[in-house]
Design a protein around this motif. Structure first.
Motif, PDB file in Angstrom:
ATOM      1  N   ASN A 263      17.969  -3.210  36.591  1.00  0.00           N
ATOM      2  CA  ASN A 263      19.284  -3.308  35.951  1.00  0.00           C
ATOM      3  C   ASN A 263      20.051  -4.488  36.531  1.00  0.00           C
ATOM      4  OD1 ASN A 263      19.348  -1.058  34.113  1.00  0.00           O
ATOM      5  ND2 ASN A 263      19.291   0.256  35.927  1.00  0.00           N
TER       6      ASN A 263
ATOM      7  N   ILE B 158      15.019   1.395  27.709  1.00  0.00           N
ATOM      8  CA  ILE B 158      15.433   1.425  29.124  1.00  0.00           C
ATOM      9  C   ILE B 158      14.610   2.501  29.847  1.00  0.00           C
ATOM     10  CG2 ILE B 158      17.378   1.842  30.700  1.00  0.00           C
ATOM     11  CD1 ILE B 158      19.216   0.744  28.380  1.00  0.00           C
ATOM     12  N   ASP B 159      14.512   3.671  29.212  1.00  0.00           N
ATOM     13  CA  ASP B 159      13.690   4.761  29.782  1.00  0.00           C
ATOM     14  C   ASP B 159      12.209   4.387  29.783  1.00  0.00           C
ATOM     15  OD1 ASP B 159      15.421   6.628  30.508  1.00  0.00           O
ATOM     16  OD2 ASP B 159      15.090   7.993  28.805  1.00  0.00           O
TER      17      ASP B 159
ATOM     18  N   LEU C 259      11.504  -1.848  35.296  1.00  0.00           N
ATOM     19  CA  LEU C 259      12.892  -2.114  34.894  1.00  0.00           C
ATOM     20  C   LEU C 259      13.798  -2.451  36.079  1.00  0.00           C
ATOM     21  CD1 LEU C 259      14.579  -1.554  31.994  1.00  0.00           C
ATOM     22  CD2 LEU C 259      15.843  -0.176  33.629  1.00  0.00           C
TER      23      LEU C 259
ATOM     24  N   VAL D  86      23.290  -5.019  31.675  1.00  0.00           N
ATOM     25  CA  VAL D  86      24.176  -3.889  31.399  1.00  0.00           C
ATOM     26  C   VAL D  86      25.571  -4.409  31.007  1.00  0.00           C
ATOM     27  CG1 VAL D  86      25.175  -1.784  32.374  1.00  0.00           C
ATOM     28  CG2 VAL D  86      22.870  -2.511  33.066  1.00  0.00           C
TER      29      VAL D  86
ATOM     30  N   ALA E 126      18.002   0.955  22.949  1.00  0.00           N
ATOM     31  CA  ALA E 126      18.332   1.570  24.245  1.00  0.00           C
ATOM     32  C   ALA E 126      17.217   2.499  24.778  1.00  0.00           C
ATOM     33  CB  ALA E 126      19.675   2.288  24.159  1.00  0.00           C
TER      34      ALA E 126
ATOM     35  N   ASN F 297      17.269  -5.586  32.502  1.00  0.00           N
ATOM     36  CA  ASN F 297      18.166  -4.914  31.562  1.00  0.00           C
ATOM     37  C   ASN F 297      19.601  -5.331  31.859  1.00  0.00           C
ATOM     38  OD1 ASN F 297      19.273  -3.013  29.718  1.00  0.00           O
ATOM     39  ND2 ASN F 297      19.533  -1.551  31.405  1.00  0.00           N
TER      40      ASN F 297
ATOM     41  N   LEU G 142      16.166  -7.735  28.351  1.00  0.00           N
ATOM     42  CA  LEU G 142      16.552  -6.620  27.477  1.00  0.00           C
ATOM     43  C   LEU G 142      18.066  -6.473  27.548  1.00  0.00           C
ATOM     44  CD1 LEU G 142      15.406  -4.100  25.891  1.00  0.00           C
ATOM     45  CD2 LEU G 142      15.403  -2.889  28.077  1.00  0.00           C
ATOM     46  N   GLY G 143      18.689  -6.109  26.436  1.00  0.00           N
ATOM     47  CA  GLY G 143      20.139  -5.898  26.485  1.00  0.00           C
ATOM     48  C   GLY G 143      20.739  -5.961  25.106  1.00  0.00           C
TER      49      GLY G 143
ATOM     50  N   TYR H 198      10.725   1.469  29.955  1.00  0.00           N
ATOM     51  CA  TYR H 198      10.299   0.532  31.010  1.00  0.00           C
ATOM     52  C   TYR H 198      10.620   1.054  32.412  1.00  0.00           C
ATOM     53  CZ  TYR H 198       8.751  -2.803  27.538  1.00  0.00           C
ATOM     54  OH  TYR H 198       8.049  -3.407  26.513  1.00  0.00           O
ATOM     55  N   THR H 199      11.546   2.023  32.511  1.00  0.00           N
ATOM     56  CA  THR H 199      11.761   2.670  33.816  1.00  0.00           C
ATOM     57  C   THR H 199      10.478   3.434  34.173  1.00  0.00           C
ATOM     58  OG1 THR H 199      14.113   2.881  33.385  1.00  0.00           O
ATOM     59  CG2 THR H 199      13.214   4.311  35.086  1.00  0.00           C
TER      60      THR H 199
END
Ligand code: AP5
Length: 213
Positions: A194, A183-184, A192, A114, A180, A112, A6-7, A186-187
């Protein structure tokens, strides 16, 4: 191993995928590459996708979900896969969850990458790719030593149509608005991880190896 890269555009998903593939021969599913192959072949999907891609917009969810669903059902994905550029919307993430449940599969990790927006712009305006084998170059960080002839396969090395600065900035806005939030997502799913995008081309591979012990 079943993972998602992801990114933002230019975060290095394709570059990390190449390093991972050398160690783990799992299916590499890049939705951008599949779409570009369809554009090149002039398929119905390609004709429909081209105008979205050239504008830096997302191709409609229903087309992408159908395309990835079919790809994940192929035999080579049984041993594992790496999704590069999918999912990009919450609807795609929900569809993926349903597809994997149907196939009896679970995700191991979502890496992810960053990166800040200005680094993305400077990386992408200087990116070049081989039209034939997809090898990724960069006029600043990784120039092709043989000019516009690919070092690996002899194919033509070109600049992607969507790597113009105005289109890159559109792609970044689309990323912040529509991708974006994953990100939440998959957290909350507990998968997730990073990864600092400036950490070298095998940054994700190193983290995967740590996770596997
Ligand atoms: P896609 O092809 O997936 O593009 P993207 O996500 O914008 O990602 P990129 O391929 O541009 O970048 P990357 O992260 O792979 O970076 P790379 O490794 O090349 O999608 C294209 C279009 O298709 C979309 O805009 C959309 O229209 C459509 N699409 C695709 N999937 C879709 C979906 N799921 N839903 C809807 N539409 C979809 O690296 C970039 C550059 O940086 C290179 O030059 C590289 O050499 C350099 N670099 C990489 N890593 C480093 C590093 N660590 N340090 C320094 N330089 C580095």
């Amino acid at each position: 191993m079943r993972i998602i890269l992801l990114g933002a555009p230019g975060a290095g998903k394709g570059t990390q995928a190449e390093s991972i593939k050398k160690k783990y021969p799992i299916a590499h599913i890049s939705t951008g590459d599949i779409l570009r192959a369809n554009v090149k072949a002039g398929t119905e999907l390609g004709k429909c996708a081209k105008e979205y891609m050239d504008a830096g917009k997302l191709v409609p969810d229903e087309l992408i979900i159908k395309m990835v669903g079919a790809r994940l059902a192929e035999a080579d994905c049984k041993e594992g896969f790496m999704l590069d550029g999918f999912p990009r919307t919450t609807a795609q993430a929900e569809a993926l969850k349903a597809i994997l449940a149907q196939l009896g599969m679970k995700l191991d990790a979502v890496a992810n990458l960053v990166i800040d927006d200005e680094t993305v712009v400077s990386r992408l305006v200087s990116r070049r790719v081989c039209k034939k084998c997809g090898e990724i170059y960069n006029t600043v960080m990784k120039p092709c030593s043989t000019g516009s002839v690919c070092e690996k396969c002899g194919g033509e090395v070109i600049q992607r149509d969507d790597d113009k600065e105005s289109v890159i900035r559109n792609r970044l806005s689309v990323f912040h608005e529509q991708t974006a939030p994953l990100i939440d997502y998959y957290t909350k799913e507990g998968v997730l991880v990073n990864v600092d995008s400036s950490g070298g081309k095998d940054a994700v591979l190193k983290i995967l190896e740590q996770m596997r012990g």
